[in-house]
Scaffold this active site. Structure first.
Site, PDB file in Angstrom:
ATOM      1  N   SER A 143       0.870  -1.184   0.000  1.00 17.42           N
ATOM      2  CA  SER A 143       0.000   0.000   0.000  1.00 17.42           C
ATOM      3  C   SER A 143       0.902   1.227   0.000  1.00 17.42           C
ATOM      4  CB  SER A 143      -0.848  -0.009   1.271  1.00 17.42           C
ATOM      5  OG  SER A 143      -1.430   1.270   1.503  1.00 17.42           O
ATOM      6  N   TYR A 156      -2.424  -0.859  10.458  1.00 16.38           N
ATOM      7  CA  TYR A 156      -2.324  -1.045   9.007  1.00 16.38           C
ATOM      8  C   TYR A 156      -0.972  -0.539   8.493  1.00 16.38           C
ATOM      9  CZ  TYR A 156      -3.968  -0.975   4.113  1.00 16.38           C
ATOM     10  OH  TYR A 156      -4.127  -1.185   2.753  1.00 16.38           O
TER      11      TYR A 156
END
Ligand code: NAD
Length: 261
Positions: A143, A156
């Site tokens: 990501s 995350y």
């Protein structure tokens, strides 16, 4: 049909990015094992559609990626029923948004398990066969949050930074074995997950759809458009090709310029 004699295992592929990657690989003739949760009938439809549309073998395994025992059983099943994975795509992932002081510890544990530890487990289980074959591809969906942070996403961001570091380390370990290990780092991708957040945000902030898209979701993304799942799948497919044999240990940004700022 460049992947005709290959088997691909794609985790978290019952929706979004993973499903698009599974389709792209099946279209090139790869045997496919998809994985993930969802409505059993809908998953069976997707599985059958993959097999029928592209004339290849496709199986679904519902292993929970937070469970090392289930991951091991999935890799064994893939190996016995489709062949040892030549291509491993670690894509399953979840998110939870909260300040670190309020972050539920069970959410922290789940995000670390699914987004990071699962990548370790699948990789350690799939690499030996790739090394013996002298060919393999490990492709991790990281990501933009593997490179930069946003507030309230501590688990995350920690997990995705971990995926980026793990990718580089393993790439070095297998560099001479014909196996490449890379990650793709998308910015905001248009998936059902993102789409579902829009109506609630419109209501909560009294904003139009366009305002939510541009001023909330795409604030950090200079192109002001979502990355598409097909774009991510095309990059994954390229990494699986022979022409990408020298790309290893890389973190490929697909974030509309987000991390260039
Ligand atoms: P999605 O919710 O559409 O898909 C997630 C997939 O993971 C689904 O198939 C789901 O069933 C599966 N999954 C979730 N928990 C699981 C578990 N415990 N065991 C097995 N499977 C599980 O989301 P997406 O947007 O397609 O995200 C896919 C990956 O891309 C994730 O790793 C995510 O972090 C990453 N990513 C997404 C975006 C984005 O904007 N959508 C941006 C950057 C990175």
């Amino acid at each position: 049909m460049s992947l005709k004699d290959k088997t691909a295992l794609v985790t978290g592929s019952t929706s979004g990015i993973g499903l698009a990657i599974a389709k792209a690989f099946a279209a090139e003739g790869a045997r496919i094992m998809i994985n993930g949760f969802g409505d059993a009938e809908a998953i069976e439809e997707e599985r059958a559609a993959l097999a029928d549309a592209y004339g290849t073998d496709a199986l679904h395994d519902g292993a929970d990626m937070s469970r090392p025992d289930e991951i091991e059983a999935m890799v064994e099943r893939c190996t016995s029923q489709l062949g040892a994975p030549d291509i491993l795509v670690n894509n399953a992932g979840i998110q939870h948004v909260a300040p670190v002081t309020d972050f539920p510890t069970e959410k922290w544990d789940a995000i670390l398990a699914i987004n990071l530890s699962a990548v370790f487990h699948t990789t350690r289980l799939c690499l030996p066969a790739m090394q013996s074959a002298g060919w393999g591809r490990v492709i991790n969906t990281a990501s933009a949050h593997s490179l930069v942070a946003s507030p309230n996403k501590s688990a995350y961001v920690a997990a995705k930074h971990g995926v980026a570091g793990f990718t580089k380390t393993v790439a070095l370990e297998v560099a001479e074995a014909g196996v490449t290990v890379n990650c793709i780092s998308p910015g905001y991708v248009w998936t059902p997950l993102v789409e579902r957040q829009i109506p609630d945000t419109m209501k909560a902030r009294n904003m139009t759809r366009e305002q939510v898209m541009n001023d909330v979701l795409l604030k950090a993304q200079p192109t002001k458009r979502f990355v598409t799942v097909e774009e991510v799948a095309a990059t994954a497919l390229f990494l699986a090709r022979e022409e990408a044999a020298s790309i290893t240990g890389a973190n490929l940004s697909m974030d509309g310029g987000w991390t260039a700022q």
